[in-house]
Design a protein around this motif. Sequence first.
Motif, PDB file in Angstrom:
ATOM      1  N   THR A  97      56.433  40.074  41.996  1.00  0.00           N
ATOM      2  CA  THR A  97      55.992  40.687  43.262  1.00  0.00           C
ATOM      3  C   THR A  97      55.564  39.540  44.080  1.00  0.00           C
ATOM      4  O   THR A  97      54.423  39.080  43.809  1.00  0.00           O
ATOM      5  CB  THR A  97      55.171  41.907  43.008  1.00  0.00           C
ATOM      6  N   SER A  98      56.091  39.132  45.557  1.00  0.00           N
ATOM      7  CA  SER A  98      55.550  38.311  46.307  1.00  0.00           C
ATOM      8  C   SER A  98      55.324  39.190  47.514  1.00  0.00           C
ATOM      9  O   SER A  98      55.916  40.065  47.894  1.00  0.00           O
ATOM     10  CB  SER A  98      56.389  37.068  46.587  1.00  0.00           C
ATOM     11  N   SER A  99      54.401  38.484  48.369  1.00  0.00           N
ATOM     12  CA  SER A  99      54.053  38.894  49.568  1.00  0.00           C
ATOM     13  C   SER A  99      53.969  37.966  50.503  1.00  0.00           C
ATOM     14  O   SER A  99      53.590  36.797  50.207  1.00  0.00           O
ATOM     15  CB  SER A  99      52.788  39.789  49.667  1.00  0.00           C
ATOM     16  N   THR A 100      54.286  37.959  51.934  1.00  0.00           N
ATOM     17  CA  THR A 100      54.287  36.993  52.778  1.00  0.00           C
ATOM     18  C   THR A 100      52.949  37.253  53.560  1.00  0.00           C
ATOM     19  O   THR A 100      52.716  38.378  53.980  1.00  0.00           O
ATOM     20  CB  THR A 100      55.539  36.999  53.652  1.00  0.00           C
ATOM     21  N   TYR A 101      52.200  36.138  53.756  1.00  0.00           N
ATOM     22  CA  TYR A 101      50.943  35.981  54.800  1.00  0.00           C
ATOM     23  C   TYR A 101      50.788  35.225  55.788  1.00  0.00           C
ATOM     24  O   TYR A 101      51.522  34.151  55.826  1.00  0.00           O
ATOM     25  CB  TYR A 101      49.784  35.904  53.720  1.00  0.00           C
TER      26      TYR A 101
END
Length: 157
Positions: free
Chosen positions: A4-8
């Motif tokens: 799972t990746s998130s963009t910041y």
Amino acid sequence: MSNTSSTYLAFKISDHLFGVNVDRVMEISEYRAPKPIPESPSYVLGVVEFREHVVPQIDTAQKFNMPPIDITAMTCMVVLELQNLDLAKKFRVAILVDSVSDVFEATEDNTVPFTDDFHPQYLTASYKTNHGMVMILDADKVFSIKDVIALDKLVRS
């Protein structure tokens, strides 16, 4: 291992790098002088218009107990839409940052969580970039219930 990746969005306040999930970011714009509001908390500089709404402008450095942000040509306003789960309330704020640096993706595998006894509850993890260590914020937890009620009252007045 987690995929799972998130963009910041990474931004700088003083000598510190912070990251906020881009899902919370509505807009990044140049600094605009706010309309001051009497009797507001010290970190609230006033209010600004955003898409036909009035939103509080926050000196993020003061909110994080650092010296106030010096307004320069690089100073940006980042408009966030946040949610306080305890009040079941969404609200918007325009946070001031010294500069915006970049956007990055992070996964649980390449971040280091903060221990429970070391950090404010709104800091969740750190992430190492070419520019240094980024402290990842849970933006929804930056403002307490008391803060949200006070901000809502300021905007309505």
